[in-house]
Design a protein around this motif. Structure first.
Motif, mmCIF file in Angstrom:
data_model
loop_
_atom_site.group_PDB
_atom_site.id
_atom_site.type_symbol
_atom_site.label_atom_id
_atom_site.label_comp_id
_atom_site.label_asym_id
_atom_site.label_seq_id
_atom_site.Cartn_x
_atom_site.Cartn_y
_atom_site.Cartn_z
ATOM 1 N N LYS A 301 0.813 -1.210 0.000
ATOM 2 C CA LYS A 301 0.000 0.000 0.000
ATOM 3 C C LYS A 301 0.847 1.262 0.000
ATOM 4 O O LYS A 301 0.331 2.355 -0.221
ATOM 5 N N LEU A 302 2.146 1.118 0.283
ATOM 6 C CA LEU A 302 3.021 2.282 0.269
ATOM 7 C C LEU A 302 3.564 2.579 -1.129
ATOM 8 O O LEU A 302 4.393 3.471 -1.288
ATOM 9 N N CYS A 303 3.112 1.841 -2.115
ATOM 10 C CA CYS A 303 3.526 2.101 -3.494
ATOM 11 C C CYS A 303 2.688 3.232 -4.062
ATOM 12 O O CYS A 303 1.450 3.200 -4.006
ATOM 13 N N CYS A 304 3.355 4.262 -4.592
ATOM 14 C CA CYS A 304 2.626 5.407 -5.148
ATOM 15 C C CYS A 304 2.254 5.197 -6.616
ATOM 16 O O CYS A 304 1.702 6.107 -7.247
ATOM 17 N N VAL A 305 2.599 4.037 -7.175
ATOM 18 C CA VAL A 305 2.289 3.672 -8.565
ATOM 19 C C VAL A 305 2.980 4.621 -9.551
ATOM 20 O O VAL A 305 2.440 4.941 -10.615
ATOM 21 N N LYS A 306 4.117 5.128 -9.146
ATOM 22 C CA LYS A 306 4.935 5.957 -10.025
ATOM 23 C C LYS A 306 6.326 5.321 -10.120
ATOM 24 O O LYS A 306 6.695 4.515 -9.262
ATOM 25 N N PRO A 307 7.118 5.674 -11.148
ATOM 26 C CA PRO A 307 8.472 5.122 -11.225
ATOM 27 C C PRO A 307 9.278 5.465 -9.978
ATOM 28 O O PRO A 307 9.129 6.533 -9.373
#
Length: 402
Positions: A301-307
């Motif tokens: 859930k700490l992934c911001c879905v950006k590179p």
């Protein structure tokens, strides 16, 4: 001067009858012996009935003048409170006393004793035996209900608790009644965390409380305990206080807004506090777990879905993978294009960064393929053209020097 008879008088032939109180025993008293007269002894039972509540248990006594013997029993009557009267003697009204014996007067002759017919009836009443008159008066008392007296207030010791069940007092039964001790109530409130601070009071249906009817009769009407309005002070796993007022049981999950940086640190994410705690704990426990497994769990859930954009450890290029936890994976497989040249810088080519790292690792005795991008990468071998260009430059330099 009065005349004095000098002749000796003969004994008086008159006499009178002296009777007992009931009139059944008598003796004849000659004239002149009045001073020595005494009540005759009578073996008959007294005509006056007992008037107290112990009449059935009292022994009969003989005929007498004056009051009847007093009752020797203690009261012992059962009272409405359940105790018995504690009076040591009978307290009912005694029966009317028989008239006392009176010394007789000298007898009168028949002529002097004659009375008018109109006074015979009154004389007949007066001539009734004294015991008969007292018995009639006693029966009249019994018929009118005037003999038995009410028992005094009960003085038996009774243990009485206050309406709030705090203290116990020993009181006489007649004054034993519900009371308030004034102490704080102390009953646990509905919040289960605090106690009632009202002064001692009765509560409808409370275990062990005084009778509601008896307490209400004394002015202690049932009243509820106070409502707890304090803030909730239950300890929580976070630093945020519970927003609800004091309540029973555990608090609900904390919904306070918390922020945390994503894996790459370039985006601030917002989570409810309870979820933030779970993610933080999961992130701490995720060390040593593969990045793929972390992405599938709470840490994902700490992934911001950006590179990611973190600089790779072996080269100056950023990580192109999506925001992730832990170190960047496979930095040696960087696919960025890099310009490489020959030593004279005449030749140049585009290599993948991974190829550059491999070439550097092969050329370095330590096997490290790292480079910073600030130094030109001279990994191409010079060819014949490079040799011809260098010879031409050398000839030009020699000509200029001449």
């Amino acid at each position: 001067m009065p005349f004095v008879c000098l002749l000796l008088c003969r004994p008086c032939p008159l006499s009178q009858t002296i009777s007992c109180a009931c009139g059944k025993s008598s003796y004849t008293l000659p004239c002149g012996a009045e001073a020595a007269a005494a009540a005759p002894r009578c073996v008959q039972q007294c005509l006056v009935p007992p008037t107290c509540r112990h009449a059935a248990a009292m022994k009969p006594h003989k005929c007498h003048f004056g009051p009847c013997p007093p009752c020797r029993f203690s009261c012992g009557t059962a009272l409405p409170c359940g105790h018995t009267c504690r009076c040591s003697s009978c307290h009912d009204t005694p029966p009317p006393a028989v008239a006392a014996f009176q010394q007789p007067k000298p007898p009168k002759s028949q002529a002097a004793a004659a009375v008018a017919p109109s006074r015979k009836a009154a004389a007949a009443v007066e001539e009734q035996p004294p015991a008969a008159l007292a018995a009639a008066a006693a029966k009249a008392m019994l018929a009118a209900g005037q003999a038995q007296q009410t028992c005094p207030a009960c003085t038996a010791s009774v243990q009485v608790q206050c309406v709030g069940q705090h203290v116990t007092q020993t009181l006489p039964c007649h004054s034993a009644k519900p009371f308030s001790c004034g102490q704080p109530c102390g009953r646990t409130l509905a919040c289960c965390n605090h106690t009632c601070s009202k002064a001692c009071h009765t509560v409808e249906g409370a275990a062990g409380s005084s009778s509601s009817a008896a307490a209400a009769a004394e002015g202690f009407k049932p009243q509820p305990c106070e409502t707890c309005s304090r803030p909730c002070t239950n300890p929580r796993s976070c630093s945020h206080p519970c927003p609800k007022p004091c309540h029973p049981g555990g608090c609900e999950l904390c919904q306070a807004d918390c922020t945390i940086a994503c894996h790459c640190g370039k985006t601030t994410l917002h989570f409810p506090c309870h979820e933030h705690q779970q993610i933080t704990a999961a992130a701490a426990a995720a060390e040593g777990i593969s990045s793929k497994q972390q992405q599938q769990g709470l840490v994902g859930k700490l992934c911001c879905v950006k590179p990611c954009h973190k600089q790779l450890p072996n080269c100056p290029h950023p990580c192109r993978a999506l925001c992730h936890s832990g170190p960047c994976q496979n930095p040696e497989a960087c696919s960025e294009e890099v310009t490489v040249r020959c030593s004279c810088r005449r030749l140049k080519q585009k290599w993948l960064c991974s190829q550059v790292q491999q070439a550097l690792a092969a050329a370095d005795s330590s096997g490290s393929g790292c480079y910073d991008g600030a130094t030109a990468l001279k990994l191409l071998p010079c060819d014949s053209g490079c040799t011809a260009m260098q010879q031409s430059k050398s000839e030009q330099q020699q000509q200029q020097s001449v």
